[in-house]
Design a protein around this motif. Structure first.
Motif, PDB file in Angstrom:
ATOM      1  N   GLY A  60       0.787  -1.234   0.000  1.00 63.99           N
ATOM      2  CA  GLY A  60       0.000   0.000   0.000  1.00 63.99           C
ATOM      3  C   GLY A  60       0.813   1.276   0.000  1.00 63.99           C
ATOM      4  O   GLY A  60       0.263   2.351  -0.212  1.00 63.99           O
ATOM      5  N   THR A  61       2.120   1.201   0.259  1.00 62.28           N
ATOM      6  CA  THR A  61       2.936   2.405   0.197  1.00 62.28           C
ATOM      7  C   THR A  61       3.140   2.792  -1.266  1.00 62.28           C
ATOM      8  O   THR A  61       2.963   1.973  -2.174  1.00 62.28           O
ATOM      9  CB  THR A  61       4.291   2.218   0.898  1.00 62.28           C
ATOM     10  N   HIS A  62       3.505   4.034  -1.477  1.00 60.37           N
ATOM     11  CA  HIS A  62       3.657   4.535  -2.838  1.00 60.37           C
ATOM     12  C   HIS A  62       4.696   5.643  -2.880  1.00 60.37           C
ATOM     13  O   HIS A  62       5.049   6.214  -1.846  1.00 60.37           O
ATOM     14  CB  HIS A  62       2.315   5.058  -3.352  1.00 60.37           C
ATOM     15  N   THR A  63       5.164   5.929  -4.085  1.00 55.43           N
ATOM     16  CA  THR A  63       6.173   6.963  -4.257  1.00 55.43           C
ATOM     17  C   THR A  63       6.220   7.410  -5.705  1.00 55.43           C
ATOM     18  O   THR A  63       5.784   6.685  -6.600  1.00 55.43           O
ATOM     19  CB  THR A  63       7.556   6.447  -3.791  1.00 55.43           C
ATOM     20  N   ILE A  64       6.742   8.601  -5.930  1.00 56.26           N
ATOM     21  CA  ILE A  64       7.074   9.081  -7.274  1.00 56.26           C
ATOM     22  C   ILE A  64       8.583   9.282  -7.286  1.00 56.26           C
ATOM     23  O   ILE A  64       9.116  10.066  -6.495  1.00 56.26           O
ATOM     24  CB  ILE A  64       6.350  10.396  -7.613  1.00 56.26           C
ATOM     25  N   LYS A  65       9.251   8.559  -8.140  1.00 58.79           N
ATOM     26  CA  LYS A  65      10.726   8.609  -8.214  1.00 58.79           C
ATOM     27  C   LYS A  65      11.166   8.278  -9.635  1.00 58.79           C
ATOM     28  O   LYS A  65      10.372   7.884 -10.480  1.00 58.79           O
ATOM     29  CB  LYS A  65      11.352   7.569  -7.267  1.00 58.79           C
ATOM     30  N   ARG A  66      12.467   8.372  -9.865  1.00 55.74           N
ATOM     31  CA  ARG A  66      13.049   7.888 -11.115  1.00 55.74           C
ATOM     32  C   ARG A  66      13.224   6.374 -11.010  1.00 55.74           C
ATOM     33  O   ARG A  66      13.481   5.849  -9.934  1.00 55.74           O
ATOM     34  CB  ARG A  66      14.384   8.551 -11.394  1.00 55.74           C
ATOM     35  N   TYR A  67      13.101   5.712 -12.145  1.00 56.63           N
ATOM     36  CA  TYR A  67      13.136   4.248 -12.208  1.00 56.63           C
ATOM     37  C   TYR A  67      14.456   3.767 -12.795  1.00 56.63           C
ATOM     38  O   TYR A  67      14.985   4.367 -13.736  1.00 56.63           O
ATOM     39  CB  TYR A  67      11.983   3.775 -13.089  1.00 56.63           C
ATOM     40  N   ARG A  68      14.969   2.684 -12.239  1.00 57.53           N
ATOM     41  CA  ARG A  68      16.139   2.000 -12.808  1.00 57.53           C
ATOM     42  C   ARG A  68      15.980   0.501 -12.573  1.00 57.53           C
ATOM     43  O   ARG A  68      15.744   0.062 -11.449  1.00 57.53           O
ATOM     44  CB  ARG A  68      17.434   2.478 -12.165  1.00 57.53           C
TER      45      ARG A  68
END
Length: 107
Positions: A60-68
């Protein structure tokens, strides 16, 4: 990483085109994404290393970040701001990843 008691508010656009709007909460992606602005995501867009994504984890946690994408089925989600740490997790821990395609900032 956003707190698990915060909600990622997703508003779908009409016409079922797979695009949604989410409210940016926090400053880990500053100066690209600022707390309180709107990030537009495309649920159908392919994402690649370096793209900004909205990731929703199975817990249920979430985030907006860059993906690698890393080796051994791991992914890294890393912030724009150096004040925050990256998160490395098994890809299987992530329930959904959506590409951020635009942002709307109010002045």
């Amino acid at each position: 990483m956003q707190n698990s008691n915060e909600q990622m508010v997703i508003h779908d656009y009409p016409a079922g085109n797979g695009k949604s709007a989410i409210l940016v909460n926090g400053d880990s992606m500053s100066p690209l994404l600022i707390h309180g602005e709107i990030a537009l995501i495309d649920k159908n867009a392919e994402y690649k290393n370096g793209d900004i994504v909205a990731a929703i984890f199975g817990d249920g946690t979430h985030t907006i970040k860059r993906y690698r994408k890393l080796k051994n089925e791991l992914i890294e989600l890393y912030p724009e701001s150096k004040s925050y740490d990256s998160k490395i997790a098994p890809a299987s821990d992530v329930g959904a990843i959506y590409k951020v395609v635009q942002s709307i900032r109010n002045y």
